[in-house]
Design a protein around this motif. Structure first.
Motif, PDB file in Angstrom:
ATOM      1  N   VAL A  40     -11.295  -1.309  -0.221  1.00 18.43           N
ATOM      2  CA  VAL A  40     -10.327  -0.216  -0.293  1.00 18.43           C
ATOM      3  C   VAL A  40      -9.176  -0.510   0.666  1.00 18.43           C
ATOM      4  N   ILE A  41      -9.516  -0.902   1.882  1.00 19.93           N
ATOM      5  CA  ILE A  41      -8.493  -1.142   2.904  1.00 19.93           C
ATOM      6  C   ILE A  41      -7.609  -2.337   2.535  1.00 19.93           C
ATOM      7  N   SER A  42      -8.203  -3.453   2.118  1.00 20.10           N
ATOM      8  CA  SER A  42      -7.376  -4.621   1.769  1.00 20.10           C
ATOM      9  C   SER A  42      -6.525  -4.330   0.533  1.00 20.10           C
ATOM     10  N   GLY A  43      -7.071  -3.573  -0.400  1.00 16.98           N
ATOM     11  CA  GLY A  43      -6.287  -3.187  -1.570  1.00 16.98           C
ATOM     12  C   GLY A  43      -5.121  -2.294  -1.198  1.00 16.98           C
ATOM     13  N   LEU A  44      -5.353  -1.369  -0.277  1.00 14.98           N
ATOM     14  CA  LEU A  44      -4.273  -0.494   0.177  1.00 14.98           C
ATOM     15  C   LEU A  44      -3.209  -1.276   0.937  1.00 14.98           C
ATOM     16  N   GLN A  45      -3.637  -2.245   1.740  1.00 14.04           N
ATOM     17  CA  GLN A  45      -2.670  -3.073   2.464  1.00 14.04           C
ATOM     18  C   GLN A  45      -1.754  -3.811   1.490  1.00 14.04           C
ATOM     19  N   SER A  46      -2.318  -4.369   0.443  1.00 12.84           N
ATOM     20  CA  SER A  46      -1.515  -5.061  -0.564  1.00 12.84           C
ATOM     21  C   SER A  46      -0.594  -4.088  -1.290  1.00 12.84           C
ATOM     22  N   ASP A  51       4.203  -1.161  -3.613  1.00 11.19           N
ATOM     23  CA  ASP A  51       4.525   0.153  -4.184  1.00 11.19           C
ATOM     24  C   ASP A  51       4.034   1.243  -3.238  1.00 11.19           C
ATOM     25  N   ALA A  52       4.918   1.708  -2.386  1.00 10.74           N
ATOM     26  CA  ALA A  52       4.537   2.665  -1.344  1.00 10.74           C
ATOM     27  C   ALA A  52       4.097   4.016  -1.903  1.00 10.74           C
ATOM     28  N   ILE A  53       4.711   4.468  -2.985  1.00  7.21           N
ATOM     29  CA  ILE A  53       4.346   5.777  -3.549  1.00  7.21           C
ATOM     30  C   ILE A  53       2.943   5.730  -4.136  1.00  7.21           C
ATOM     31  N   LEU A  54       2.648   4.687  -4.896  1.00  7.84           N
ATOM     32  CA  LEU A  54       1.298   4.535  -5.438  1.00  7.84           C
ATOM     33  C   LEU A  54       0.290   4.355  -4.309  1.00  7.84           C
ATOM     34  N   ALA A  55       0.663   3.620  -3.278  1.00  4.05           N
ATOM     35  CA  ALA A  55      -0.219   3.424  -2.124  1.00  4.05           C
ATOM     36  C   ALA A  55      -0.525   4.757  -1.446  1.00  4.05           C
ATOM     37  N   LEU A  56       0.458   5.621  -1.335  1.00  4.63           N
ATOM     38  CA  LEU A  56       0.252   6.932  -0.735  1.00  4.63           C
ATOM     39  C   LEU A  56      -0.725   7.770  -1.555  1.00  4.63           C
ATOM     40  N   ILE A  57      -0.572   7.728  -2.870  1.00  6.98           N
ATOM     41  CA  ILE A  57      -1.470   8.484  -3.757  1.00  6.98           C
ATOM     42  C   ILE A  57      -2.900   7.952  -3.653  1.00  6.98           C
ATOM     43  N   VAL A  58      -3.053   6.635  -3.730  1.00 11.95           N
ATOM     44  CA  VAL A  58      -4.385   6.031  -3.661  1.00 11.95           C
ATOM     45  C   VAL A  58      -5.007   6.257  -2.278  1.00 11.95           C
ATOM     46  N   THR A  59      -4.201   6.201  -1.228  1.00 10.83           N
ATOM     47  CA  THR A  59      -4.708   6.472   0.118  1.00 10.83           C
ATOM     48  C   THR A  59      -5.263   7.883   0.196  1.00 10.83           C
ATOM     49  N   PHE A  60      -4.566   8.836  -0.407  1.00  8.06           N
ATOM     50  CA  PHE A  60      -5.064  10.209  -0.407  1.00  8.06           C
ATOM     51  C   PHE A  60      -6.386  10.318  -1.162  1.00  8.06           C
TER      52      PHE A  60
END
Length: 150
Positions: A40-46, A51-60
């Motif tokens: 999860v963490i390495s995927g979020l880092q990538s 794509d910061a907006i998608l990263a924000l959604i997935v992080t949530f």
């Protein structure tokens, strides 16, 4: 019963962070080059890099929703938060389950591409188990509190 729910829920406070760093998937363009492990963490880092907006959604969905639900349930279990918030906490758990659905969908799509090898890692099962356990704990907590009120 309440003590078992408390212990199980508090265990999730430890298990969720382990699941975030555990390998969800192993993927390779061609199996001869070796497989990369994706958490999860390495995927979020990538994702944050592309794509910061998608990263924000997935992080949530992957981190904040399940952890906030677990903390909220702990507060309910120790009478620090009213039981009226249980429906809201239930929605947080369902949002976390949406993240697991997306991961499964990605695996199916990528496997259909042909030249890519993708395998589920033990972290996928741990993360899924944590989310399902959280949903069950909230259901049993609601039933227990309803039985006490009657």
């Amino acid at each position: 019963m309440l003590n078992i729910l408390r212990i199980a829920n508090l265990a999730l406070l430890i298990l969720f962070p382990i699941a975030w760093f555990a390998p969800l998937l192993r993927a390779a363009l061609l199996p001869i080059f070796g497989m990369d492990e994706i958490s999860v963490i390495s995927g979020l880092q990538s994702l944050w890099g592309s794509d910061a907006i998608l990263a924000l959604i997935v992080t949530f969905f992957a981190i904040f929703a399940p952890y906030l639900k677990t903390i909220g349930l702990a507060l309910v279990h120790f009478d620090l938060l009213k039981a009226k918030v249980l429906p809201v906490l239930g929605y947080l758990g369902k949002l976390a389950m949406a993240d697991i659905f997306l991961i499964a969908l990605y695996v199916v799509v990528v496997k259909g591409a042909g030249r890519v090898t993708v395998e589920g890692g033990w972290g996928l099962y741990l993360f899924t188990g944590c989310v399902l356990a959280s949903i069950l704990i909230s259901i049993f907590t609601a039933r227990h509190l309803k039985a006490i009120q009657q």
